[in-house]
Design a protein around this motif. Structure first.
Motif, PDB file in Angstrom:
ATOM      1  N   LEU A 129       1.067   9.549   0.763  1.00  0.00           N
ATOM      2  CA  LEU A 129       0.707   8.272   1.484  1.00  0.00           C
ATOM      3  C   LEU A 129      -0.814   8.503   1.814  1.00  0.00           C
ATOM      4  CD1 LEU A 129       3.514   8.495   4.426  1.00  0.00           C
ATOM      5  CD2 LEU A 129       3.181   6.869   2.646  1.00  0.00           C
ATOM      6  N   ARG A 130      -1.534   8.148   0.743  1.00  0.00           N
ATOM      7  CA  ARG A 130      -3.022   8.241   0.457  1.00  0.00           C
ATOM      8  C   ARG A 130      -3.491   6.699   0.744  1.00  0.00           C
ATOM      9  NH1 ARG A 130      -3.051  11.498  -4.754  1.00  0.00           N
ATOM     10  NH2 ARG A 130      -2.023   9.865  -5.554  1.00  0.00           N
ATOM     11  N   PRO A 131      -4.527   6.647   1.735  1.00  0.00           N
ATOM     12  CA  PRO A 131      -5.085   5.425   1.879  1.00  0.00           C
ATOM     13  C   PRO A 131      -6.234   5.056   0.858  1.00  0.00           C
ATOM     14  CG  PRO A 131      -6.007   6.903   3.510  1.00  0.00           C
ATOM     15  CD  PRO A 131      -4.785   7.453   2.781  1.00  0.00           C
ATOM     16  N   ALA A 172      -3.299   4.449   6.775  1.00  0.00           N
ATOM     17  CA  ALA A 172      -4.160   5.712   7.158  1.00  0.00           C
ATOM     18  C   ALA A 172      -3.371   6.579   8.160  1.00  0.00           C
ATOM     19  CB  ALA A 172      -5.385   5.264   7.581  1.00  0.00           C
ATOM     20  N   LEU A 173      -2.753   5.772   9.221  1.00  0.00           N
ATOM     21  CA  LEU A 173      -2.063   6.522  10.319  1.00  0.00           C
ATOM     22  C   LEU A 173      -0.885   7.392   9.731  1.00  0.00           C
ATOM     23  CD1 LEU A 173      -2.086   3.896  12.925  1.00  0.00           C
ATOM     24  CD2 LEU A 173      -3.320   6.000  13.146  1.00  0.00           C
ATOM     25  N   LEU A 174      -0.038   6.755   8.890  1.00  0.00           N
ATOM     26  CA  LEU A 174       1.060   7.584   8.292  1.00  0.00           C
ATOM     27  C   LEU A 174       0.521   8.728   7.589  1.00  0.00           C
ATOM     28  CD1 LEU A 174       3.226   4.691   6.880  1.00  0.00           C
ATOM     29  CD2 LEU A 174       3.719   6.131   8.756  1.00  0.00           C
ATOM     30  N   HIS A 175      -0.706   8.658   6.767  1.00  0.00           N
ATOM     31  CA  HIS A 175      -1.176   9.745   6.109  1.00  0.00           C
ATOM     32  C   HIS A 175      -1.667  10.901   7.126  1.00  0.00           C
ATOM     33  CE1 HIS A 175      -3.587  12.121   3.103  1.00  0.00           C
ATOM     34  NE2 HIS A 175      -4.412  12.111   4.113  1.00  0.00           N
ATOM     35  N   VAL A 225       3.000   5.843  -2.911  1.00  0.00           N
ATOM     36  CA  VAL A 225       4.247   6.735  -3.265  1.00  0.00           C
ATOM     37  C   VAL A 225       4.336   6.893  -4.843  1.00  0.00           C
ATOM     38  CG1 VAL A 225       6.746   7.074  -3.007  1.00  0.00           C
ATOM     39  CG2 VAL A 225       5.325   6.309  -1.016  1.00  0.00           C
ATOM     40  N   ASN A 226       4.422   5.504  -5.337  1.00  0.00           N
ATOM     41  CA  ASN A 226       4.587   5.645  -6.806  1.00  0.00           C
ATOM     42  C   ASN A 226       3.862   6.163  -7.577  1.00  0.00           C
ATOM     43  OD1 ASN A 226       7.100   4.188  -6.076  1.00  0.00           O
ATOM     44  ND2 ASN A 226       6.381   2.169  -6.522  1.00  0.00           N
ATOM     45  N   LEU A 242       0.868  -1.062  -0.073  1.00  0.00           N
ATOM     46  CA  LEU A 242      -0.038  -0.231   0.012  1.00  0.00           C
ATOM     47  C   LEU A 242       0.899   1.289   0.039  1.00  0.00           C
ATOM     48  CD1 LEU A 242      -2.657  -1.179   2.357  1.00  0.00           C
ATOM     49  CD2 LEU A 242      -2.940  -0.641  -0.078  1.00  0.00           C
ATOM     50  N   VAL A 243       1.905   1.472   0.620  1.00  0.00           N
ATOM     51  CA  VAL A 243       2.616   2.460   0.908  1.00  0.00           C
ATOM     52  C   VAL A 243       3.321   2.873  -0.427  1.00  0.00           C
ATOM     53  CG1 VAL A 243       5.008   3.212   1.911  1.00  0.00           C
ATOM     54  CG2 VAL A 243       3.034   2.354   3.396  1.00  0.00           C
TER      55      VAL A 243
END
Length: 862
Positions: free
Chosen positions: A819-821, A808-811, A527-528, A522-523
């Motif tokens: 960093l979009r969930p 989601a927490l990182l976002h 990012v890409n 997911l990350v």
């Protein structure tokens, strides 16, 4: 512990070594991952910080032109000094000129030679005076003619080069072929703290560094007999004034050592964070297998309790088994850590971080720490199993089939609540870091670390609660199984709901594996996707000419600036722009005595005429003239700067006054992330600024490829390919986790397979009796598969919850748009399918084993 229980432990190992092997392998794998991670961290630290070799080892005093960056002892000075200005002064016995230019070295096949860890490849002059020459020839001779070089031993090994071979050297303004005349070492080392060295005749280096005849960036001095380095430094500093910086060579060596040590500690910290994942996975897997191992022996432990063994003695028995297993696994894991570390080093070297020059570490830390951690992990993993073993009642010995007793719900709920409170606390710390710390890599690293540990705690909390989910989910699977398989589905439902802890053990391991893969996938995708989206938004040019070589950060290495002239006249080309970059330091308008961190930022240079044909920067910066600079809105806000204000920056050419002409933003962070100037201004800042790429509007890939065909190590990329290549320097930290997560995933899947296999062995009597009353082999295999289906559904759902929650927490905590969930729908199906394949593959052999249990073997099974 008394002697009878010691004999029992010995008999347990003698009779049950096959089932103990699975737990032993799980522990060995986790300790090997810990040992390999530690070995890599130590070797990386040695490669980055451990080299005490210095090119200044024979010098006593350094006279450097202009000023030097106090925060970067490897940076060249920003001024010039004439050799004859100091060579004839009293107290000077010998003097030689020195200059450095960053270059890229490639083999004849175009493969770039990666410099020693976190270092650069520098072109420097060969020192002919033996009183100051630090280079020892290991092979060949000194370079004497233009086109001849000597290289350090690390380059020879990394590039598989020998004396007489030819290599490609990409200089700031041209690319040329050079012949290797010699191979050298410095103080017995294959590289120096700054990285790799290419040594050429002094005249060659002067031309490459764009220095006037007789002028150098620095001058190395050897003091005369009876003159101390401090005395000569003081006299020269007094006589030469503020136009130069005079330092003792020893102080420069100490500064380089300190800087390299700090960099090594930073690298070790990142690897240590990844190693913590290995420790967590190891603890998780070993705890699951130990719990299954104890559950298998419920009747035997009950018999021991019935004949007088106390719960404390039974607990000691389990801990003794864990100690022996941990000791054996620790020895094997440490041995396996060495080849594992070599594989990690190879993977990192492919990404531009080469620590192969360092030697394997065999010190106390490298050998003892994995052993101690392994013993602690196995003991911690066995603690819960030992507690359960001590609570087995004697009545369990009379049961023909082991069934889990009903346990109280509140201890699990209380334990899970405490764990989740800890996870929430770490998330709150991450939010605090975002609010209190300035934006930057340090803040992002701290936030990521907190979220990583919070996710680990969340996995643990869900693992504690997993048995509560087995009943409802098992009922759903059982009803589906009854509709599909009739009586077989009903039996599967009974076996699932009767032993929720057995099913939850396998589901927990799968949950951990899915969480690892989902989080990383997911990350990475987020990012890409954001880089691709922002890159298309900013880059209007259809093509980019870049180097095939890569920097230590993984991005394309600098080009020779002469490449632009080759593509300008290619058919169909309407616009070209040379994209250059250098780093400068903002000089405070009002210097203060208080120590403050200098503000360094990157300045990009590009031709202003027709810039919008190749780059679409947000805010539409004005066409810049010489002496003007446009700053990103983030830099303007952070430093409190205004349009029209004059600022002073210190670059490679010294101090320069620039006028802020406007602001803009680069959402891709790839082309002009912090500042933009015209080419004439860039020459005032750094005449040898690195050429990142040549952006081209119009033309075809074939025509551009023909235009640069004579330049070695150059390639033509389209827009998406260049964005992907340029973003690699910013995603290197993410890519570095792949190998660790991959190995942790294998360990988690092994733990799941072990748990499933041991659970089948645990029910030998049950499956044999089913066969005795008429169940077919196909029906028994179906029962195991329906149980595996429960594991798939439960493990996949919980793993996806952890993965999506982590992103989601990182976002939320970082506030980053990268960093979009918002994962694509097919990713869920792919992860579910992968989990199903892994689970069914690991349960195939146990299912066949369950179906082939003879009745007589079942009758005598424990």
């Amino acid at each position: 512990m008394g002697n009878p229980l010691w004999l029992i432990a010995r008999r347990t190992f003698a009779e049950g070594w096959l089932r103990l092997t699975a737990t032993l392998l799980a522990a060995l794998g986790s300790i090997a991952l810990i040992a390999g991670s530690l070995q890599f961290a130590l070797r990386a630290q040695e490669a980055v910080a451990g080299s005490d070799a210095s090119e200044y080892v024979r010098a006593d005093v350094l006279v450097q032109g202009g000023t030097v960056d106090p925060g970067d002892p490897f940076a060249p000075p920003d001024g010039r000094i004439r050799l004859d200005q100091v060579a004839s002064r009293p107290g000077v016995a010998a003097a030689v000129g020195d200059a450095t230019t960053a270059v890229t070295a490639s083999r004849t096949d175009g493969q770039a030679i990666t410099a020693a860890a976190e270092g650069r490849t520098l072109l420097r002059p060969w020192v002919s005076d033996p009183r100051l020459n630090p280079y020892r020839l290991e092979a060949g001779r000194a370079p004497t003619a233009d086109g001849e070089v000597a290289i350090v031993r690390h380059m020879s090994l990394a590039g598989d080069l020998r004396v007489g071979d030819t290599m490609t050297l990409t200089l700031p303004r041209q690319t040329r072929q050079v012949r290797i005349a010699g191979i050298v070492s410095v103080q017995g080392r294959g590289a120096v703290a700054a990285g790799d060295l290419v040594l050429a005749p002094p005249e060659t280096v002067q031309r490459a560094a764009m220095l006037p005849a007789g002028s150098w960036q620095s001058v190395w001095l050897k003091t005369a007999p009876g003159v101390s380095a401090d005395r000569l430094r003081g006299e020269l500093a007094r006589d030469l004034g503020e136009a130069v910086t005079v330092r003792t060579a020893e102080s420069v060596r100490n500064a380089q050592t300190a800087a390299a040590s700090g960099e090594g500690a930073s690298i070790a910290g990142v690897v240590g964070m990844l190693a913590s994942v290995a420790i967590f996975v190891g603890l998780f897997v070993v705890a699951n297998t130990f719990g299954t191992l104890v559950r298998q022996r419920t009747r035997r432990l009950a018999l021991l309790s019935a004949i007088g063994a106390t719960p404390r003695q039974i607990g000691r028995l389990i801990r003794l088994e864990a100690l022996v297993l941990g000791a054996v696994a620790a020895v094997g894991g440490v041995a396996a850590g060495f080849p594992l570390a070599e594989m990690i080093i190879w993977l990192f070297a492919r990404d531009g971080f080469d620590v192969s020059a360092s030697d394997p570490q065999v010190g106390l830390v490298a050998l003892a720490v994995p052993v101690v951690v392994g013993l602690l992990v196995t003991q911690a993993a066995a603690w819960r199993a030992a507690y359960r073993a001590g609570s087995v009642s004697p009545i369990e010995a009379l049961r023909s089939t082991v069934a889990e007793p009903r346990e109280r719900r509140w201890p699990r709920l209380l334990s899970a609540s405490v764990i989740f409170v800890g996870a929430c606390f770490l998330c709150a710390v991450a939010v605090t870091v975002r609010v209190s710390d300035p934006p930057g890599s340090d803040r992002t690293f701290a936030i990521t670390l907190m979220i990583l540990f919070a996710s680990m705690l969340a996995v643990t909390g869900l693992a504690v609660l997993t048995p509560f989910f087995v009943g409802p989910l098992g009922g759903l699977v059982g009803r589906i199984g009854t509709l599909v398989s009739g009586e077989t589905g009903r039996l599967a439902h009974a076996t699932i709901t009767r032993s929720p802890r057995r099913v939850s053990s396998a589901a927990s391991s799968l949950m951990l594996g899915v969480a690892l893969v989902a989080s990383l996938a997911l990350v990475t995708m987020s990012v890409n996707d954001r880089f691709r989206e922002a890159g298309r938004e900013v880059m209007a040019a259809e093509h980019a000419i870049t180097s095939t070589a890569r920097t230590a950060e993984g991005a394309p290495a600098p080009l020779g600036r002469d490449v632009a002239a080759k593509v300008t006249g290619a058919p169909g080309v309407s616009r070209t722009a040379v994209l250059t970059r250098t780093e400068v330091t903002l000089v405070p308008a009002k210097p203060t005595r208080a120590a403050a961190e200098p503000f360094r930022f990157l300045v990009s240079g590009a031709e202003q005429a027709g810039l919008r044909d190749v780059l679409r920067l947000g805010g539409r910066p004005p066409a810049l003239r010489e002496g003007e600079i446009a700053l990103s809105s983030a830099v303007m806000k952070e430093r409190g700067l205004r349009r029209g204000e004059d600022i002073i920056v210190r670059g490679a050419q010294g101090r320069t006054v620039l006028t802020i002409a406007g602001s803009y933003h680069d959402p891709s962070h790839l082309f002009a992330d912090q500042a933009l100037v015209a080419p004439a201004t860039m020459d005032r800042l750094d005449v040898n600024a690195a050429t990142l790429a040549v952006l081209v509007r119009g033309g075809s890939p074939e025509a551009l490829a023909r235009a640069v065909a004579g330049v070695p190590g150059v390639r033509v990329l389209d827009r998406d390919a260049y964005v992907a290549a340029a973003s690699q320097s910013l995603t290197r930290a993410l890519r570095s986790t792949y190998s660790f997560v991959g190995m942790a995933l294998l360990l988690a899947l092994f733990g799941m397979a072990t748990t499933v296999t041991m659970s089948v062995v645990e029910r030998t009597r049950e499956f044999g009796l089913l066969g005795a009353v008429g169940a077919t082999m196909r029906q028994i295999r179906s029962i195991v598969r329906w149980e595996a289906a429960t594991v798939v559904v439960l493990g996949t759902i919980l793993g996806l919850v952890i993965g999506i929650g982590t992103l989601a927490l990182l976002h939320v905590t970082s506030g980053s748009s990268f960093l979009r969930p918002d994962p694509p729908w097919w990713l869920y199906l792919a992860l579910a399918a992968g989990a199903a394949v892994a689970t069914l593959a690991t349960s195939a052999l146990p299912a066949r084993r369950a179906a082939s249990v003879p009745v007589l073997e079942a009758a005598k099974a424990e």
